[in-house]
Every structure is written in C-alpha cells, then in structure tokens.
Design a protein around this motif. Structure first.
Motif, PDB file in Angstrom:
ATOM      1  N   ARG A  97       0.858  -1.188   0.000  1.00  0.00           N
ATOM      2  CA  ARG A  97       0.000   0.000   0.000  1.00  0.00           C
ATOM      3  C   ARG A  97       0.889   1.231   0.000  1.00  0.00           C
ATOM      4  NH1 ARG A  97      -4.047   0.129   4.786  1.00  0.00           N
ATOM      5  NH2 ARG A  97      -5.376   1.320   3.343  1.00  0.00           N
ATOM      6  N   ASP A 119      -7.593  -0.989  -1.594  1.00  0.00           N
ATOM      7  CA  ASP A 119      -6.750  -1.738  -0.669  1.00  0.00           C
ATOM      8  C   ASP A 119      -5.264  -1.465  -0.886  1.00  0.00           C
ATOM      9  OD1 ASP A 119      -7.288  -3.041  -3.179  1.00  0.00           O
ATOM     10  OD2 ASP A 119      -6.170  -4.777  -2.443  1.00  0.00           O
ATOM     11  N   ARG A 120      -4.915  -0.808  -1.997  1.00  0.00           N
ATOM     12  CA  ARG A 120      -3.510  -0.498  -2.284  1.00  0.00           C
ATOM     13  C   ARG A 120      -3.143   0.939  -1.927  1.00  0.00           C
ATOM     14  NH1 ARG A 120      -1.384  -4.343  -5.719  1.00  0.00           N
ATOM     15  NH2 ARG A 120       0.582  -3.664  -4.753  1.00  0.00           N
TER      16      ARG A 120
END
Length: 295
Positions: A97, A119-120
């Motif tokens: 991330r 989610d990154r």
C-alpha cells in the motif's frame, strides 16, 4: 539531493517502466504520478527531497515518456491501462500500500486506483485535475452546476496545445517547453524561464531524446468515470486548490472535493498548473500533514 535508487519494473509484455526511489526504505511509501507526456523528473528535486524526509518516495516514467518503453505505436493502450501501471509499479517494488500523489492526468489515474484498488492506497492527494464523476458541483449558495458546465481550459492553453510540435532542434524545443510552462503557470507568481529550461534540459538528458509522444492524446479515454466509488470511498483524500490553475480552473478543485467522500481541500496561494519553487514548500507541507494523519 538525497541518494536515489533506480529500477525498472514490467508493466506489460515488452513494456518496462523506469522508477526511482528516495528516502528511508522502511518509511511509508509515497508514489508520485505525473501528468500526460510528462516524465517522472517533472517532480522537482527539492520537492521530492522534502517528501523523502518522511517517506520512501517513488517517481516513475509513464509509458512513452522518459526511460520507460515507448510502445504506443506498436502496442496501443487505453488511459485506464496507465492507471493499472500504478498498481504494476507497486507490485514490482514489493509495495502493498502507498500514499499516491497525482498531478493533472496523474490525478485522474490516482482517482481510478483509489476507486478500483482502494486496498492499495493509504491516502490520495490530487492536484490540477478534474473529478472522474458526474456528481454536479454545488455552489456555496446551494445551486447545482452540471459537470459539463464547469469552466473549461484557458484559451491560451488550448491554442498552444493545438499547435503542431515541429522539430527545429534541441534549443527550439526547449524554447517551446519553456513557453508551455509559462502558459501553464497561470500568471500569479513570478515566472523564471531559466528554472524551467534547466528542468526540461535534465528531462531530455534523462530521456535521451527531445521529441514528445502524442500517445496520451491518441489513447482511448473511455471508461474513466467512477462516480459511485468516489462518493463512497474510505481512502483519505486531499485536494489541492490552485487559484491560478488554467487547465482545471476553480471551482474544479471544489467540485473534486465534493465528489470524493470525506475529501479535504487546501489552497496553495499563487499555484497554477506547474510546480515552481514558490509552491514546492507549502505543497510538501500540505501533503506531509495529510499523510501524517493516516495510521
């Protein structure tokens, strides 16, 4: 200037992207995403160094810029593929991330990633860009403005973009690029031609050629709206408002902040569609204050 580490990552078969990392390897990653036709070196050295005090800062060359593969003529791609390249860069560098900072087209690509791959993304900072959303802009008096009625690009910018780029040699190309930056700067801050000439000379030396790819203009721009995902995102987002912005003038930043759930808006006085020395310090401070709030 801090020591930097260069690395190539694979974005697609036959396509490699140049990346550079700076700052502590164990610091929170921050990826800088440049605009159309712009190499990663368009992010100024002092600005990158300021961010690298607290972050592992990555900048990279889009396809058809800098030292990355110039591939469009043989392998046409969509603008959305350039957003996927952001994920490929993170994958290639082993980053789960990252904080994303996007300028111009880079701001649009960043919106696509925070919508499609939240989610990154630790946080997003957007500047000199428009919302990938059909949500109307609500004026302070409560009236609504449809997106297609927001102010357009300044005529001086459009006129320059419409001119064909002809090869009259290196120095003439540097002249053209400096004039381009003058138009993009917006006129509220003093303009230093030598600063931009030096910047572009370093970019050309880095690239190894001085022609400019037309790939971003020719690429398929469809499928970029993310209205619902932006309106419901949980990614902490900062929108930079540039009062002298000639490409996406106010109230585009205000509209962008409205279209993205929970977004904060910070104005950098005098800023246009460029990163002169006068704005680099305040801009870095705003970004670091934003990323510092994210656990």
């Amino acid at each position: 200037m801090q020591q930097a580490h260069q690395q190539f990552v694979d974005a697609a078969p036959g396509v490699r992207l140049w990346t550079e990392q700076r700052g502590p390897a164990d610091a929170p990653p921050l990826l800088l995403v440049m605009g159309a036709q712009a190499a990663g070196l368009g992010w100024p050295e002092p600005f990158v160094d300021a961010l690298a005090v607290q972050h592992r800062v990555i900048r990279y060359d889009h396809r058809d810029t800098g030292r990355s593969t110039w591939s469009f003529d043989e392998q046409p791609y969509r603008i959305t593929d350039l957003a996927q390249d952001i994920v490929r860069v993170l994958d290639g560098l082993g980053i789960e991330r990252a904080h994303l900072v996007g300028l111009s087209l880079g701001g649009m690509l960043t919106q696509l990633v925070l919508a499609d791959h939240p989610d990154r993304v630790l946080s997003a900072t957007l500047m000199g860009t428009s919302a990938m959303s059909t949500t109307p802009y609500t004026r302070p008096d409560g009236t609504e403005v449809p997106v297609d009625e927001l102010p357009g690009i300044a005529p001086e910018v459009l006129e320059m973009w419409a001119r064909p780029v002809e090869d009259h040699g290196l120095e003439a190309e540097l002249d053209r690029r400096v004039e381009h930056w003058r138009v993009l700067s917006g006129g509220q801050l003093p303009f230093d031609p030598a600063h931009y000439r030096d910047l572009e000379r370093r970019i050309i030396e880095h690239t190894g050629r001085y022609d400019v790819s037309t790939a971003p203009a020719r690429a398929d721009h469809s499928g970029m709206l993310r209205t619902e995902a932006l309106a419901t995102t949980g990614v902490p987002t900062l929108v930079i408002s540039a009062p002298a912005e000639p490409v996406f003038p106010p109230p585009h930043p205000q509209h962008l902040a409205q279209a993205i759930r929970g977004a904060n808006l910070v104005e950098i006085p005098g800023m246009g569609h460029a990163l002169p020395p006068e704005v680099q310090g305040p801009l870095a401070e705003a970004i670091l204050a934003h990323t510092g709030k994210v656990g």
